[in-house]
Each structure stands twice: as structure tokens, then as C-alpha cells.
Design an enzyme around this catalytic site. Structure first.
Site, PDB file in Angstrom:
ATOM      1  N   GLU A  43      25.284 -35.032 -57.000  1.00 50.52           N
ATOM      2  CA  GLU A  43      25.115 -34.497 -55.346  1.00 50.52           C
ATOM      3  C   GLU A  43      23.228 -34.849 -55.358  1.00 50.52           C
ATOM      4  O   GLU A  43      23.023 -35.527 -53.898  1.00 50.52           O
ATOM      5  CB  GLU A  43      25.093 -32.583 -56.340  1.00 50.52           C
ATOM      6  CG  GLU A  43      24.051 -32.107 -55.217  1.00 50.52           C
ATOM      7  CD  GLU A  43      25.226 -31.953 -53.424  1.00 50.52           C
ATOM      8  OE1 GLU A  43      25.302 -31.175 -52.420  1.00 50.52           O
ATOM      9  OE2 GLU A  43      26.533 -32.083 -54.034  1.00 50.52           O
ATOM     10  N   SER A  90      11.285 -47.661 -59.546  1.00 52.94           N
ATOM     11  CA  SER A  90      13.364 -47.031 -59.825  1.00 52.94           C
ATOM     12  C   SER A  90      14.686 -48.189 -59.352  1.00 52.94           C
ATOM     13  O   SER A  90      14.375 -49.259 -58.343  1.00 52.94           O
ATOM     14  CB  SER A  90      14.523 -45.500 -58.933  1.00 52.94           C
ATOM     15  OG  SER A  90      13.348 -46.056 -58.124  1.00 52.94           O
ATOM     16  N   LYS A 132      21.950 -47.758 -69.623  1.00 53.04           N
ATOM     17  CA  LYS A 132      20.862 -46.879 -68.433  1.00 53.04           C
ATOM     18  C   LYS A 132      20.187 -45.176 -69.312  1.00 53.04           C
ATOM     19  O   LYS A 132      21.207 -44.800 -69.405  1.00 53.04           O
ATOM     20  CB  LYS A 132      21.688 -46.485 -67.704  1.00 53.04           C
ATOM     21  CG  LYS A 132      20.350 -45.804 -66.566  1.00 53.04           C
ATOM     22  CD  LYS A 132      20.893 -45.839 -65.343  1.00 53.04           C
ATOM     23  CE  LYS A 132      20.311 -45.185 -64.186  1.00 53.04           C
ATOM     24  NZ  LYS A 132      19.419 -43.504 -64.892  1.00 53.04           N
ATOM     25  N   GLU A 190      11.953 -45.724 -72.481  1.00 48.68           N
ATOM     26  CA  GLU A 190      12.434 -44.929 -72.196  1.00 48.68           C
ATOM     27  C   GLU A 190      12.141 -43.754 -74.067  1.00 48.68           C
ATOM     28  O   GLU A 190      12.524 -44.483 -74.332  1.00 48.68           O
ATOM     29  CB  GLU A 190      14.071 -44.355 -71.844  1.00 48.68           C
ATOM     30  CG  GLU A 190      14.360 -43.180 -71.332  1.00 48.68           C
ATOM     31  CD  GLU A 190      14.726 -43.802 -69.914  1.00 48.68           C
ATOM     32  OE1 GLU A 190      14.860 -42.367 -70.056  1.00 48.68           O
ATOM     33  OE2 GLU A 190      13.901 -44.705 -69.755  1.00 48.68           O
ATOM     34  N   LYS A 307      20.315 -56.870 -64.659  1.00 47.98           N
ATOM     35  CA  LYS A 307      19.057 -58.409 -63.932  1.00 47.98           C
ATOM     36  C   LYS A 307      19.164 -59.150 -64.444  1.00 47.98           C
ATOM     37  O   LYS A 307      19.837 -60.251 -65.193  1.00 47.98           O
ATOM     38  CB  LYS A 307      17.106 -57.021 -65.628  1.00 47.98           C
ATOM     39  CG  LYS A 307      17.323 -56.115 -65.616  1.00 47.98           C
ATOM     40  CD  LYS A 307      16.532 -55.649 -66.287  1.00 47.98           C
ATOM     41  CE  LYS A 307      16.115 -53.974 -66.252  1.00 47.98           C
ATOM     42  NZ  LYS A 307      14.583 -53.832 -67.823  1.00 47.98           N
ATOM     43  N   CYS A 425      47.803  -7.679 -70.302  1.00 49.62           N
ATOM     44  CA  CYS A 425      48.201  -8.854 -70.456  1.00 49.62           C
ATOM     45  C   CYS A 425      48.842 -10.213 -69.405  1.00 49.62           C
ATOM     46  O   CYS A 425      49.459  -8.940 -68.745  1.00 49.62           O
ATOM     47  CB  CYS A 425      48.820  -9.386 -71.647  1.00 49.62           C
ATOM     48  SG  CYS A 425      49.600 -11.513 -72.634  1.00 49.62           S
ATOM     49  N   CYS A 428      52.403 -10.999 -69.795  1.00 42.24           N
ATOM     50  CA  CYS A 428      53.443  -9.631 -70.649  1.00 42.24           C
ATOM     51  C   CYS A 428      53.267  -8.506 -70.325  1.00 42.24           C
ATOM     52  O   CYS A 428      54.425  -7.625 -70.959  1.00 42.24           O
ATOM     53  CB  CYS A 428      54.026  -9.948 -72.974  1.00 42.24           C
ATOM     54  SG  CYS A 428      52.636  -9.326 -73.584  1.00 42.24           S
TER      55      CYS A 428
END
Length: 691
Positions: A43, A90, A132, A190, A307, A425, A428
Site C-alpha cells: 500500500e 534508498s 534485500k 542491515e 547493483k 452447522c 447439515c
């Protein structure tokens, strides 16, 4: 920072751009500063790309503080700000193969690589490919080989000083080794948490009654940004180096792959899942190879990074405002996405388990369009406070069944409805019941329910049940799918012509099955009870029921108190038996088996009740080998004195009689403080001298 309540339409670019900037900035703050991300990556990427497009079409709308002009985030108040000597930028993102091909074409054009008449690059670019990681970007500063400072990325220009916390990570060397030690080295990498370490951390959190972490990335970020470094030291953090900032006092390696090789000689941890490839074809081959192994990797990744390998070519290509032109992050299909929950239905499993299922507006996540997602059970729906009408975060990873992770509470409409578990249920009409201490609700119509039909028939035909030889799963599948058998009673109406018409079922097989069905009509009460498939009733309990009651009708009509008198039947098992026979559909099928199927068994009087002896109402467990008595002889003596002899130790156990080689039952008794007797002590107890 509150979410912007009104989302302007795309037809108003200025207002839309302002809203997108505010929403992305709010998400950045939640992600980088609060460590409480509330917007799925997919998103965020969608909103970011939309803002990029609007700003490209309307350059006058670009503002200096737009998220498109920087990385995002700001220093938390609890840490000292650190200005990076070289910005921690980034990377631009790619999502489809076409994005990678276009990236390779831009790079080749920027480097004036040769192409043919069709525009195809004939002099492929060399790239370094790596993973990554889904963690937290960090800069490590070494002076004359000694670690002196660590900082987070922050907004790319200014981060946070986390030196003391980084010192606690054992994977990070405090002193570099090797011969080519530079005067100053700024290592980029990282901090992350391996999956196994994440699982162990959450186990510790649960045991301590503390909040569990949602995922390894949140755990890593939350652990690293503790004001008390002792807390960080207790967390299992790891690190991989993958880039460089400033270097002084040593020659820069000619290639990126050479840089990582050099890092290894310095004692810095570098991930081995990397490769040097040529051209777009090589990039895509690496991406798909990693994608196939992604779920088996010991850490979370959300893509791969490409890269340009040669340092001189990187320098020629340079940078745009927020990212290098020589690199691209190729992301996997998002594993989480936002969508709307339209309804909550329930699904009936093969064993009668009732599972709430979210019906969703279609959303593309994890490489597939998802319209349904599991909610696991009623307790999970309540715990997560998920309601009909909510905007929810849906997760799909690999082949795992999609699930609803959480509701976005500040998008909840006023008319959102709470989920109510049905009482009947949907398949049934039988009652839905939930036993004490169980999270799963179940349909009680085990012999009648269509959703449970195949499982019920397979269990009914098992060797330890009615032993119907030749009635395997594939035959049961055909019988049910062609609506030839609805309940176990229908099995005894199958004729030769019906069976030979089945796929791959020869005449001999049909005759053999009919013979097996005829033999199955003559069974024992214990086998018949076991064949009914009553939850929690195994062979041993079925035998105990048959022995205690002698015939079927008293079992079917027994109240819970009467069932509790049966050896080894506790409250949960008694409740399960009672519910099964209380369901009218099950009783109807049993009557059909006795009348139409003519299934019979010898019946007898109920077992004589134990006299009210000195051990009336007491529960005793036998374990180990007694000196002079067999287990069965000791059991008979205890039962004759009114005791109930149980097979396992619990808080309700009054005595444990232990002989040689007693095992876990003895240990459990000692743990619970239950009196333990030897054979002599048992005799004393039977004589009424012990209390």
C-alpha cells in the site's frame, strides 16, 4: 500523528498530492520512529508511485519535504542525532520483469553500451546481485580498525546514534582484522533477526507475560532502538554488511563484489546468497532462483538488489535525488495488502471443525488474487477485534493459506458488525458445540454432516473399527462424489452393479467389497462404538464403555454423571460422548445401521459396580513393575476396593503405586505432590490403614 480522514479524488491533483504526502509522512513516522508500521509495504509503494506520477505530471506541485525527495523518518527524541558523512539513500523499486528489463536498458544507455539495430544490448552490463533483507539499515564507523560509532538511516541525511546497542551484537566485530585496515571506514548494512531467533524471543515474551512481536523486522527494530542497551543485549540480533559510505586510508575495490569479498577478510559478516551476472537475463534468473527458495531461507527478505558491479561505471551513472541510478530493488509480490472485509462465513472441516472465513474484496497479494482468508477460530476474531466492514491487512506468504492479520481501526466504519458464531452447522443443521478448554467449535453431526462424510466413512471402515477390507479413500471419494453413499448405513445397500460401474473397480474387487461388508455386519460393541468416530473416544475408551454398560442403548441415554463413572473417562470425554448421542441426526444413522444395515454385536449385562470399599471415590495410577503382582492383578484389587484405576497422572489422582522402572508418571506425581506408594504400601492402603 492521525491518519488523514478524507481521501481526495485523483481529479484534484493538488489536493491529492497534499493528501498523499501527509499519508506517506504519517506512515514513515509510524515505521521509522514509533516502530509500529500500520501500512503494508504494498500500500505504501502504491501511494508513493501515485505521488511520483502526480509530481512528474505537475512539477509545480513538488515540495522540498515531499517523501519522493527523501527517504523518510526523523531522529527519535531518545537518541543523539548523527549527520551521515555520505547520505544513506534508498533504492528505486521494480516489481515486474519489465521493470528489470527497463532498468538494464537505462543502465546500458547511460554507459553507452553497444546495441543492435533492434535496440537490444549486445554488450551486457555486469551486475552484483544480493538479497534485500527485511530489517533495519545501519551505518558502522571504524577508525583505524576500531568500532567507534553506529547510526540508523533516519531520513537518509541524519540518523540516530545507537552505538552502545550495536556493541551488544556479537556478529559485529569491534576490531577489524586483516592487513588492509583503513584509517576510516563507513560500513553500510542491515540489522535483522533470524526466524529461529524470532520464534525463541516470542516464546520468552509469552513466558514472561510480555507483548509478542508481530514479525522479525519489528522485533529487530524494537530491540535495536532500546534506550537501555541491556535489553538489546538480551535480544538475538544479527547483521550483514552490503555497502559502503566513506573510505579513507585504503584503496576502494574496483567492483561491488570485490568490496564484499574485502569485507569478509576484515571479519565483517557478509551474506553468501549473492552472485555476479550479466544483463537482464542474468538478473531475472537470480531473482527467480531466490524466489523459489525464499520460504526456506533462515531470515525474511522482501526482494533482491541489483547493483552495477564496476565502481567506475557506478560513478558514471551517478544519482537522482533520492536513489542511485546504478541500483534497483526488485521486490517480490507483497505478502501483505489492504482490502475490505465484506462478510464472515464459517467453513466446516473434515473433522467437523468450524472455521470463520473472511470474504474479501479481491486483492493481489503474495503473487495471487485473494478473496478469502482464514480467521482461525472465534477467539482469534475476538482477540484481533475484526469486524464485518473493516479495512483489514491480509497476509499471504508462499503456499500458506491467506490470513487476516489485523483490522485498521482508524478506518473502521460506524456500521461495522461484530462476528457472531452460528449455533447450527451450515452444512447439515446439526448443533455447533464448543467443549471447555478448546478453541475450536465443532459440528456435532459427525455421521450425518456432508462436510464430514468422507472422513466419517473412512474411519468407519478402518481395520480397528468395522474392518471393511477394500473400502479405501479413492473408493470412498467416488461413492460420496456420485452421491451413492451419504451415511455409513448406505454402505450396506451397495449392490454389485453399482460397484462395478465405479472407475477402475473390477468385478473381483466389487465381489470382495460386498463380502467384506457382509462380514462387517457381525462385530463387537466396542468396535461399533469406535467406528462411530466420537471425538476423544479411541479404542481403549470404546472398550471401557462397552464393558461398563454392556449394551449400546444405555450408553446413548447416559447422562454425563453416569459416563464419568467409566474407567478413564473424564469431563471432556464425557461431554463429547453426551453431545454426540444428543444429536438427533447421529441417532437416526445408528438406527439405520441396526435396522436397515443389520449390523449386530453380542450384548451383555453391565459390569458389576465396584463395592463401596475403603477406596471408593479414589483415583489410583499404576506405574512400573511390582515385585509380586501383575499390573492387571493390582488393578483388579484396587477396583474391588472401589478405586478408579486411571492411565495418567493429574491433579485429580489420589495415589500413585510405583514399582521398578517407573517413568514419567512417577515424576509427574512427585511434581504434583501426590502420595507415592510401593506394593507394600498399596496392601496397607487396601487394608484401610492409610488415609
Amino acid at each position: 500523528m492521525a491518519r488523514s480522514p478524507v481521501e481526495p479524488p485523483a481529479s484534484q491533483p493538488a489536493k491529492r498530492a497534499a493528501w498523499l504526502r501527509a499519508e506517506l509522512e504519517r506512515a514513515n513516522y509510524a515505521y521509522y520512529v514509533l516502530d509500529q508500521p500500520d501500512l503494508p509495504d504494498a500500500e505504501y509503494d502504491r501511494l508513493f508511485v501515485e505521488l511520483q506520477r502526480i509530481e512528474a505530471e505537475h512539477p509545480d506541485l513538488v515540495t522540498p519535504d515531499s517523501p519522493t525527495q527523501r527517504v523518510g523518518g526523523e531522529a527519535a527524541s531518545g537518541f543523539t542525532p548523527v549527520v551521515h558523512d555520505k547520505p544513506m539513500l534508498s533504492l528505486n523499486n521494480g516489481f515486474a520483469d519489465e521493470d528489470v528489463i527497463a532498468f538494464d536498458k537505462r543502465v546500458a544507455d547511460g554507459l553507452d553500451k553497444a546495441t543492435d539495430l533492434a535496440g537490444t544490448v549486445t554488450e551486457p552490463v555486469e551486475y552484483a546481485c544480493e538479497l534485500k533483507f527485511d530489517g533495519l539499515a545501519i551505518s558502522l564507523r571504524y577508525e583505524n580498525g576500531r568500532f567507534v560509532q553506529a547510526s540508523t538511516r533516519g531520513d537518509g541525511t541524519t540518523g540516530e546514534d545507537v552505538t552502545e546497542n550495536i556493541r551488544t551484537i556479537r556478529a559485529i566485530p569491534l576490531t577489524l582484522k586483516g592487513k588492509r585496515i583503513p584509517r576510516m571506514l563507513d560500513v553500510r548494512g542491515e540489522v535483522l533477526m533470524f526466524k529461529r531467533d524470532f520464534a525463541r524471543l516470542n516464546e520468552r515474551q509469552r513466558a514472561a507475560g510480555q507483548r509478542e512481536f508481530a514479525n522479525p523486522r519489528n522485533a529487530a527494530a524494537g530491540s535495536l532502538r532500546q534506550l537501555d542497551s541491556k535489553i538489546t543485549a538480551s535480544r538475538p540480533l544479527s547483521f550483514f554488511a552490503y555497502g559502503i559510505g566513506v573510505l579513507d586510508g585504503a584503496d576502494m575495490p574496483d567492483t561491488h563484489s570485490g568490496l564484499l569479498d574485502w569485507y569478509e577478510t576484515l571479519g565483517l559478516p557478509v551474506n553468501r546468497e549473492r552472485a555476479v551476472v550479466r544483463g537482464a537475463a542474468g538478473l531475472l534468473a537470480f531473482f527467480h532462483s531466490v524466489g523459489e527458495r525464499r520460504e526456506s531461507l533462515p531470515y525474511d527478505i522482501d526482494g533482491v538488489v541489483y547493483k552495477v558491479n564496476r565502481r567506475d561505471e557506478q560513478d558514471r551513472l551517478g544519482f537522482v535525488s533520492r536513489a542511485p541510478r546504478f541500483a534497483l530493488a526488485h521486490k517480490f509480490p507483497a505478502q501483505e495488502a489492504l482490502t475490505k472485509l465484506i462478510a464472515i462465513d464459517v467453513q466446516v472441516g473434515r473433522t467437523g471443525a468450524i472455521t470463520p472465513v473472511a470474504r474479501l474484496e479481491p486483492v493481489f497479494v503474495g503473487g495471487a488474487t485473494v478473496t478469502n482468508a482464514t480467521l482461525h477460530n472465534e477467539d482469534e476474531v475476538r482477540r484481533k477485534d475484526i469486524r464485518i466492514g473493516d479495512t483489514v491487512i491480509v497476509r499471504r506468504a508462499g503456499d500458506v493459506i491467506p490470513e487476516v492479520v489485523s483490522a485498521v481501526l482508524d478506518r473502521r466504519p460506524a456500521d461495522a458488525q461484530e462476528f457472531v458464531m452460528p449455533t447450527e452447522c451450515p452444512e447439515c443443521g446439526s448443533r455447533i458445540e464448543r467443549l471447555p478448554d478448546e478453541a475450536i467449535a465443532r459440528c456435532t453431526g459427525g455421521l450425518f454432516c456432508p462436510a464430514q462424510r468422507k472422513q466419517a466413512l473412512w474411519h468407519f471402515a478402518q481395520r480397528r473399527a468395522l474392518d471393511i477390507d477394500g473400502l479405501g479413500e479413492k473408493i470412498i471419494d467416488q461413492l460420496v462424489e456420485q452421491n451413492l453413499v451419504r451415511t455409513p448405513a448406505d454402505l450396506f445397500n451397495l449392490g454389485f452393479s453399482t460397484l462395478v460401474a465405479l472407475d477402475r473397480f473390477a468385478e473381483k474387487s466389487a465381489r470382495n467389497l460386498i463380502d467384506s461388508l457382509e462380514k462387517a455386519k457381525h462385530t463387537t460393541l466396542a468396535r461399533f462404538i469406535y467406528a462411530l468416530g466420537i471425538r476423544h473416544v479411541g479404542e481403549s475408551t470404546a472398550k471401557d464403555l462397552a464393558k461398563h454398560f454392556g449394551s449400546l442403548d444405555p450408553i446413548m441415554d447416559a447422562p454425563i454423571d453416569a459416563l464419568l463413572e467409566v474407567n478413564d473417562v473424564g469431563p471432556i470425554v464425557a461431554e463429547s460422548i453426551h453431545q454426540f448421542f444428543a444429536e438427533e441426526h447421529n441417532r437416526t444413522v445408528i438406527e439405520q445401521l441396526r435396522a436397515r444395515g443389520k449390523v449386530t454385536w453380542p450384548e451383555g449385562p453391565p459390569a458389576p459396580r465396584a463395592p463401596q470399599g475403603v477406596l471408593a471415590g479414589k483415583t489410583v495410577v499404576l506405574t512400573g513393575t511390582l515385585p509380586t503382582l501383575t499390573r492387571e492383578a493390582a488393578k483388579e484389587m484396587l477396583e474391588a476396593a472401589g478405586a478408579k484405576v486411571a492411565g495418567s497422572v493429574s491433579k485429580k489422582t489420589d495415589y500413585v503405586v510405583a514399582g521398578a522402572d517407573a517413568g514419567s508418571k512417577l515424576a509427574k506425581a512427585e511434581e504434583l505432590g501426590i502420595p507415592v506408594l510401593d506394593e507394600a504400601g498399596m496392601h496397607t492402603l487396601l487394608e484401610g490403614h492409610a488415609r
